[in-house]
Design an enzyme around this catalytic site. Structure first.
Site, PDB file in Angstrom:
ATOM      1  N   LYS A  51       0.851  -1.194   0.000  1.00 37.59           N
ATOM      2  CA  LYS A  51       0.000   0.000   0.000  1.00 37.59           C
ATOM      3  C   LYS A  51       0.879   1.232   0.000  1.00 37.59           C
ATOM      4  O   LYS A  51       2.011   1.197   0.495  1.00 37.59           O
ATOM      5  CB  LYS A  51      -0.880   0.024   1.249  1.00 37.59           C
ATOM      6  CG  LYS A  51      -2.071   0.960   1.137  1.00 37.59           C
ATOM      7  CD  LYS A  51      -3.174   0.280   0.373  1.00 37.59           C
ATOM      8  CE  LYS A  51      -4.459   1.049   0.346  1.00 37.59           C
ATOM      9  NZ  LYS A  51      -5.578   0.156  -0.023  1.00 37.59           N
ATOM     10  N   GLY A 163     -20.738   7.309   1.675  1.00 39.86           N
ATOM     11  CA  GLY A 163     -19.605   7.540   0.766  1.00 39.86           C
ATOM     12  C   GLY A 163     -20.095   7.465  -0.658  1.00 39.86           C
ATOM     13  O   GLY A 163     -20.789   6.511  -1.031  1.00 39.86           O
ATOM     14  N   GLY A 165     -17.978   8.165  -3.522  1.00 44.02           N
ATOM     15  CA  GLY A 165     -16.861   8.207  -4.468  1.00 44.02           C
ATOM     16  C   GLY A 165     -17.053   7.087  -5.474  1.00 44.02           C
ATOM     17  O   GLY A 165     -18.175   6.598  -5.670  1.00 44.02           O
ATOM     18  N   ASN A 166     -15.975   6.636  -6.075  1.00 40.31           N
ATOM     19  CA  ASN A 166     -16.061   5.585  -7.098  1.00 40.31           C
ATOM     20  C   ASN A 166     -16.789   4.346  -6.570  1.00 40.31           C
ATOM     21  O   ASN A 166     -17.707   3.831  -7.205  1.00 40.31           O
ATOM     22  CB  ASN A 166     -14.643   5.250  -7.593  1.00 40.31           C
ATOM     23  CG  ASN A 166     -14.627   4.006  -8.473  1.00 40.31           C
ATOM     24  OD1 ASN A 166     -14.726   2.884  -7.980  1.00 40.31           O
ATOM     25  ND2 ASN A 166     -14.527   4.199  -9.758  1.00 40.31           N
ATOM     26  N   GLY A 168     -18.730   3.802  -3.699  1.00 44.32           N
ATOM     27  CA  GLY A 168     -20.110   4.007  -3.257  1.00 44.32           C
ATOM     28  C   GLY A 168     -21.049   4.212  -4.433  1.00 44.32           C
ATOM     29  O   GLY A 168     -22.149   3.650  -4.476  1.00 44.32           O
ATOM     30  N   TYR A 169     -20.608   5.005  -5.408  1.00 41.99           N
ATOM     31  CA  TYR A 169     -21.453   5.274  -6.574  1.00 41.99           C
ATOM     32  C   TYR A 169     -21.765   3.982  -7.333  1.00 41.99           C
ATOM     33  O   TYR A 169     -22.927   3.670  -7.594  1.00 41.99           O
ATOM     34  CB  TYR A 169     -20.786   6.289  -7.514  1.00 41.99           C
ATOM     35  CG  TYR A 169     -21.397   6.288  -8.897  1.00 41.99           C
ATOM     36  CD1 TYR A 169     -22.719   6.698  -9.086  1.00 41.99           C
ATOM     37  CD2 TYR A 169     -20.676   5.846 -10.007  1.00 41.99           C
ATOM     38  CE1 TYR A 169     -23.309   6.656 -10.346  1.00 41.99           C
ATOM     39  CE2 TYR A 169     -21.252   5.799 -11.264  1.00 41.99           C
ATOM     40  CZ  TYR A 169     -22.569   6.205 -11.428  1.00 41.99           C
ATOM     41  OH  TYR A 169     -23.150   6.151 -12.669  1.00 41.99           O
TER      42      TYR A 169
HETATM   43  N1  GLU Z   1      -7.156   0.282  -3.489  1.00 38.48           N
HETATM   44  C1  GLU Z   1      -7.923  -0.897  -3.762  1.00 38.48           C
HETATM   45  C2  GLU Z   1      -8.042  -1.760  -2.506  1.00 38.48           C
HETATM   46  O1  GLU Z   1      -7.894  -1.284  -1.406  1.00 38.48           O
HETATM   47  C3  GLU Z   1      -7.422  -1.644  -4.984  1.00 38.48           C
HETATM   48  C4  GLU Z   1      -6.014  -2.124  -4.927  1.00 38.48           C
HETATM   49  C5  GLU Z   1      -5.491  -2.671  -6.227  1.00 38.48           C
HETATM   50  O2  GLU Z   1      -6.215  -2.683  -7.212  1.00 38.48           O
HETATM   51  O3  GLU Z   1      -4.339  -3.105  -6.242  1.00 38.48           O
HETATM   52  O4  GLU Z   1      -8.355  -2.911  -2.586  1.00 38.48           O
END
Ligand code: GLU
Length: 360
Positions: A51, A163, A165-166, A168-169
Site C-alpha cells: 500500500k 460515501g 466516491g467511485n 459508493g457510486y
Molecule cells: N485500493 C484498492 C483496494 O484497497 C485496490 C487495490 C489494487 O487494485 O491493487 O483494494
C-alpha cells in the site's frame, strides 16, 4: 511526505493502491498493506500485500501540481516497484489519470516498457475494461451471495450507502439495478434519504453539478437532508460504509440499526465497535471480502498487460463473479468450521493460504 509499505509477497508481487489524503500516516499505510495481503488471499489471486500513501489534500492542488506530485512520488518509489515486484493501483483520491502519470514516469526512469507495473489505468493506456466499476461490482456480487445465504428478497431489502466516491457510486447504482432499494446516500458533506428508493443516476448528476447532495430532489420531491452520523444510524437492512476507516466506533456502535454491514471501505469498523455489533447479532461482511473486486480486476489488468491481449467487459464480469462467489462461500465455510464471525473466518482462510505459501 509519502510512504510505500510492502507487507507480504509469498503468494505473488506486493499489490495495493496509493492514496492521497491529509490524514495518511506511516502506521495507516502499513495496516492497509497487511489488509491487502489477506484480501488477495481471500479471493485467491496470486498477489501479496502492499500500500502507498501521500499526506496531501489533493482537492487543494491545481492539475499541474497534482501531475508533478504523482510523478514525483512515482520517481521515488521506482527502485522498489516493478511488474513482478510491487504493483500500485488507485485508492482514496487517486484515479486512472494519476496512474497514467505514475506509470509514464516509472517507465521513463526505470527505462522499461512494463506497463503492468501499475493497474487501474485508463482503457486507452492499457487499463482493463470493468476496472472502474470493479470494487462496487464485486460488492454487488457479494450482496447477491449474502441474499442467497440469508434469504433476503431484493425488493424488500433497503440499503444505505455512506460515501459517494467511485466505490459508493458504482455499488449503489448496481444494487439499484439488481432490484434492491437504495434509500440513503451520503458524501463527506452530508446525505439524503428517501424510503421509496433513490434514483442513483440523478443523484450522481446532481452531485456533479452542485458539488454536494444537499437539497437533492427525487422525482420532483425535496428530500430530507441527513448527516453522515444519521445515515449510519438509519433503520436499513444493509449498511454499506464506502468511505474511510473507523467511521463506526465506540461513539456510535450502539446506534447502528442495520442487520448487515457490508464493508466497502477498508477498516470502517473499529475492533471495539465490532464487538458491540456482533453482540447485537449484526452480520458484518468484512472488507477483505466485500471490497476485493477492485484488486481482482487489477490482477486481470496485469494479466492482460503481460499477455498484451485484452478482454471484453463481459469476459471481465464473467471471470469476476465466480471468484467473488467462491470467496464468499469459503469465508462462510471457515467461519462455520471455527464457529466464529465472518471476519475471523476470512482471516483464518487467508492466513492459512499465506502461511502455506511461506512454508513452501
Ligand atoms: N485500493 C484498492 C483496494 O484497497 C485496490 C487495490 C489494487 O487494485 O491493487 O483494494
Amino acid at each position: 511526505m509519502g510512504f510505500r509499505s510492502q507487507h507480504n509477497n509469498a503468494r505473488g508481487p506486493y499489490k495495493g493502491g496509493i492514496r492521497f489524503h491529509p490524514e495518511v500516516s506511516e502506521e495507516e499505510v502499513k495496516a492497509l498493506s497487511m489488509w491487502m495481503t489477506w484480501k488477495c488471499a481471500v479471493v485467491d489471486i496470486p498477489c501479496g500485500g502492499g500500500k502507498g500513501g501521500v499526506i496531501v489534500d489533493p482537492k487543494k492542488l491545481s492539475v499541474g501540481e497534482l501531475e508533478r506530485l504523482a510523478k514525483g512520488f512515482a520517481r521515488r518509489i521506482t527502485p522498489i516497484i516493478g511488474q513482478e515486484i510491487d504493483i500500485p493501483a488507485p485508492d482514496v483520491n487517486t484515479n486512472s489519470q494519476i496512474m497514467t502519470w505514475m506509470v509514464d514516469e516509472y517507465m521513463k526512469v526505470a527505462n522499461n516498457k512494463d506497463i503492468g507495473t501499475f493497474t487501474g489505468k485508463p482503457i486507452e493506456k492499457g487499463g482493463s475494461k470493468g476496472r472502474e466499476q470493479a470494487t462496487g461490482l464485486g460488492g454487488a456480487y457479494i450482496l447477491e451471495e449474502l441474499a442467497k445465504e440469508f434469504g433476503l428478497d431484493p425488493k424488500n431489502t433497503s440499503i444505505g450507502v455512506q460515501g459517494f466516491g467511485n466505490v459508493g457510486y458504482w455499488f449503489a447504482k448496481l444494487a439499484d439495478e439488481l432490484g434492491y432499494k437504495v434509500v440513503a446516500i451520503s458524501d463527506s458533506k452530508g446525505g439524503i434519504t428517501d424510503e421509496n428508493g433513490l434514483n442513483i443516476d440523478n443523484v450522481y448528476k446532481y452531485k456533479k453539478t452542485n458539488g454536494s447532495l444537499q437539497d437533492f430532489q427525487n422525482d420532483g420531491k425535496t428530500l430530507h437532508n441527513i448527516t453522515n452520523e444519521e445515515l449510519l444510524a438509519l433503520e436499513v437492512d444493509v449498511l454499506a460504509p464506502a468511505a474511510f476507516e473507523n467511521v463506526i466506533n465506540d461513539n456510535n456502535a450502539n446506534d447502528i440499526k442495520a442487520k448487515y454491514i457490508l464493508e466497502l471501505a477498508n477498516g470502517p469498523i473499529t475492533p471495539s465497535a465490532e464487538k458491540v455489533l456482533l453482540e447485537a447479532d449484526i452480520v458484518v461482511i468484512p472488507d477483505v471480502l466485500a471490497n476485493a473486486g477492485g484488486v481482482t480486476v487489477s490482477y486481470f489488468e496485469w494479466e492482460q498487460n503481460k499477455a498484451d491481449s485484452y478482454w471484453t467487459e463481459e469476459e471481465v464480469f464473467e471471470k469476476l463473479k465466480p471468484i467473488m462467489a467462491k470467496a464468499f462461500k469459503d469465508t462462510i465455510k471457515f467461519s462455520k468450521k471455527y464457529d466464529t464471525d465472518l471476519r475471523n473466518g476470512a482471516y483464518i482462510l487467508a492466513v492459512n493460504r499465506v502461511s502455506k505459501a511461506m512454508k513452501k
